[in-house]
Design a protein around this motif. Structure first.
Motif, mmCIF file in Angstrom:
data_model
loop_
_atom_site.group_PDB
_atom_site.id
_atom_site.type_symbol
_atom_site.label_atom_id
_atom_site.label_comp_id
_atom_site.label_asym_id
_atom_site.label_seq_id
_atom_site.Cartn_x
_atom_site.Cartn_y
_atom_site.Cartn_z
ATOM 1 N N GLY A 218 -16.927 6.760 -10.616
ATOM 2 C CA GLY A 218 -18.266 6.185 -10.575
ATOM 3 C C GLY A 218 -18.703 5.667 -9.232
ATOM 4 N N LEU A 219 -17.882 5.834 -8.208
ATOM 5 C CA LEU A 219 -18.246 5.359 -6.871
ATOM 6 C C LEU A 219 -19.196 6.345 -6.185
ATOM 7 C CD1 LEU A 219 -14.962 3.974 -5.267
ATOM 8 C CD2 LEU A 219 -17.073 2.714 -5.639
ATOM 9 N N PRO A 220 -20.214 5.849 -5.518
ATOM 10 C CA PRO A 220 -21.074 6.743 -4.739
ATOM 11 C C PRO A 220 -20.394 7.144 -3.435
ATOM 12 C CG PRO A 220 -21.765 4.477 -4.420
ATOM 13 C CD PRO A 220 -20.660 4.445 -5.449
ATOM 14 N N ALA A 221 -20.907 8.168 -2.814
ATOM 15 C CA ALA A 221 -20.435 8.545 -1.482
ATOM 16 C C ALA A 221 -20.950 7.540 -0.454
ATOM 17 C CB ALA A 221 -20.909 9.954 -1.130
ATOM 18 N N GLY A 222 -20.184 7.378 0.622
ATOM 19 C CA GLY A 222 -20.649 6.544 1.735
ATOM 20 C C GLY A 222 -20.055 5.155 1.805
ATOM 21 N N ILE A 223 -19.045 4.853 0.966
ATOM 22 C CA ILE A 223 -18.414 3.530 0.989
ATOM 23 C C ILE A 223 -17.204 3.571 1.922
ATOM 24 C CG2 ILE A 223 -17.347 1.704 -0.401
ATOM 25 C CD1 ILE A 223 -20.263 2.327 -1.111
ATOM 26 N N GLY A 224 -17.051 2.545 2.750
ATOM 27 C CA GLY A 224 -15.908 2.476 3.661
ATOM 28 C C GLY A 224 -16.321 2.722 5.096
ATOM 29 N N GLU A 225 -15.406 2.490 6.004
ATOM 30 C CA GLU A 225 -15.649 2.642 7.431
ATOM 31 C C GLU A 225 -14.567 3.538 8.042
ATOM 32 O OE1 GLU A 225 -18.291 1.267 8.752
ATOM 33 O OE2 GLU A 225 -18.827 0.044 7.005
ATOM 34 N N PRO A 226 -14.884 4.247 9.093
ATOM 35 C CA PRO A 226 -13.820 4.997 9.764
ATOM 36 C C PRO A 226 -12.829 4.060 10.447
ATOM 37 C CG PRO A 226 -15.859 5.098 11.030
ATOM 38 C CD PRO A 226 -16.181 4.413 9.737
ATOM 39 N N TRP A 227 -11.674 4.539 10.691
ATOM 40 C CA TRP A 227 -10.620 3.816 11.387
ATOM 41 C C TRP A 227 -10.125 2.599 10.617
ATOM 42 C CZ3 TRP A 227 -8.059 5.695 15.624
ATOM 43 C CH2 TRP A 227 -8.622 6.810 16.245
ATOM 44 N N PHE A 228 -10.297 1.391 11.142
ATOM 45 C CA PHE A 228 -9.536 0.242 10.681
ATOM 46 C C PHE A 228 -9.979 -0.321 9.335
ATOM 47 C CE2 PHE A 228 -9.377 0.025 15.424
ATOM 48 C CZ PHE A 228 -8.089 0.517 15.537
ATOM 49 N N ASP A 229 -11.184 -0.035 8.909
ATOM 50 C CA ASP A 229 -11.659 -0.505 7.609
ATOM 51 C C ASP A 229 -11.939 0.662 6.674
ATOM 52 O OD1 ASP A 229 -11.519 -3.270 8.079
ATOM 53 O OD2 ASP A 229 -13.419 -3.230 9.173
ATOM 54 N N SER A 230 -11.142 1.713 6.810
ATOM 55 C CA SER A 230 -11.286 2.850 5.908
ATOM 56 C C SER A 230 -10.913 2.431 4.489
ATOM 57 C CB SER A 230 -10.380 4.004 6.357
ATOM 58 O OG SER A 230 -9.011 3.682 6.131
#
Length: 370
Positions: A218-230
């Motif tokens: 149920g999660l949408p696309a686009g959550i999270g960050e590249p690198w350290f907060d992936s």
């Protein structure tokens, strides 16, 4: 010593195994989120020991008390503080071997870090007992996610050499909720052989480990960050905090080593006007960011280090070799009880990631439609 994790939503844990109580503080929750105590109690029950030969004889009611942040069954928007009292401690079990370093435990590293001032009773702050508070906090986060149409499910993929049915057998990723007192499994027929293997190890004074698998839908696309907060970095950080977790993988994980790129890639396709992937070997994550497919992750949980067999060790103050035979009450396997811990911490991590992306109000009013 840092006992707080999270950005938009933070979780702080406190307490020791044999202290008066353990607890948690959740900060960053929107006001007006439901706090269903019946739901919380079902999650606490999954973690609760039953003294049945499959878990420790240390059985406690694990009733959750709210000290702040909850009124009339809803969050108030201020820091939510909860507490679980320790009601069945036997500190004397640890007195005889207090100077001996238990193999596989944090005794030696705790001595080196805290210079003998740590609370060693029952493992103190290193104990799996602390996870009870994390489960209570995670249950509140899970309720918020369910209100957004997001589901988190963890099952025992393998335990003591017995494997559950593969995830692909869960039609449409509709996961069965385990009955009270039963293991979280896709195939309930696997419970009896798992229990038999756990009891056999316990009868020999030994212990066993296993693998937990978690799915988030149920999660949408686009959550999270590249690198350290992936997404992988955040969830791995949380799950490695669970005592006894020694490895984690997402999607095909270490299986990627035996694949070619043509086999490892997930082809993009259109379905009902939405972009999906035909396979999900990457576990719902590309570049550290959700792609809209289910997140799939697995952890390996080592055998419980507290075993009743005699083991070689060292007398720490005397600085000499010794032998230890542990007494007290311990689980021959923590995997069945750890499943809900992994589920709860995953729910917390996902709620934090969603709040970073969309803000606190999205916890209550829903995610923006893209």
């Amino acid at each position: 010593m840092k006992n707080t994790f999270g950005s938009a939503v933070s979780l702080t844990i406190f307490g020791e195994s044999h202290g008066p109580a353990i607890g948690a503080v959740l900060d960053g929750l929107a006001a007006g989120l439901p706090v269903d105590t019946d739901f919380i109690n079902t999650r606490m029950d999954r973690r609760r020991a039953r003294g049945d030969g499959l878990s420790t004889a240390r059985t406690e009611p694990d009733e959750v008390e709210f000290l702040s942040g909850v009124l009339d069954g809803h969050t108030t928007g201020t820091a939510l503080t909860l507490m679980v009292r320790n009601t069945n401690t036997r500190s004397g079990d640890y007195a005889r071997t207090a100077a001996l370093l238990r193999p596989g435990h944090a005794d030696y590293t705790a001595f080196e870090k805290y210079e003998g001032y740590q609370d060693a009773r029952g493992g103190g702050h290193f104990s799996g007992r602390i996870t009870a508070a994390a489960v209570a906090a995670g249950a509140i986060c899970e309720q918020a996610l369910q209100g957004l149409g997001i589901r988190v499910y963890t099952h025992i993929a393998a335990c003591a050499g017995v494997e559950d049915a593969p995830l692909s057998s869960a039609a449409g990723l509709v996961m069965p909720e385990p009955e009270p007192g039963h293991f979280a499994l896709l195939d309930p027929d696997k419970e009896a052989p798992m229990q038999a293997a756990i009891r056999a190890a316990g009868a020999e004074g030994d212990s066993v480990g296993g693998i937990l698998e978690t799915v988030v839908t149920g999660l949408p696309a686009g959550i999270g960050e590249p690198w350290f907060d992936s997404v992988e970095s955040t969830l791995a950080h949380l799950l490695f905090a669970v005592p006894a977790v020694k490895g984690i993988e997402f999607g095909a994980g270490f299986g990627f080593a035996d694949l070619r790129g043509s086999q490892a890639n997930d082809a993009f396709r259109m379905r009902d006007g939405k972009i999906i992937t035909a396979t999900n070997r990457n576990g719902g994550i590309n570049g550290g960011i959700t792609n809209g497919m289910p997140i799939v992750l697995r952890t390996v949980v080592k055998p419980t280090p507290s075993i009743y067999r005699a083991q070689d060790t060292v007398d720490y103050p005397a600085r000499q070799d010794a032998e230890i035979q542990i007494k007290g009450r311990h689980d021959p396997c923590i995997v069945p009880r750890a499943a809900v811990v992994q589920n709860s911490l995953t729910a917390f991590g996902i709620l934090d990631l969603l709040s970073i992306r969309y803000g606190t109000l999205a916890q209550k009013h829903g995610l923006p439609q893209v």
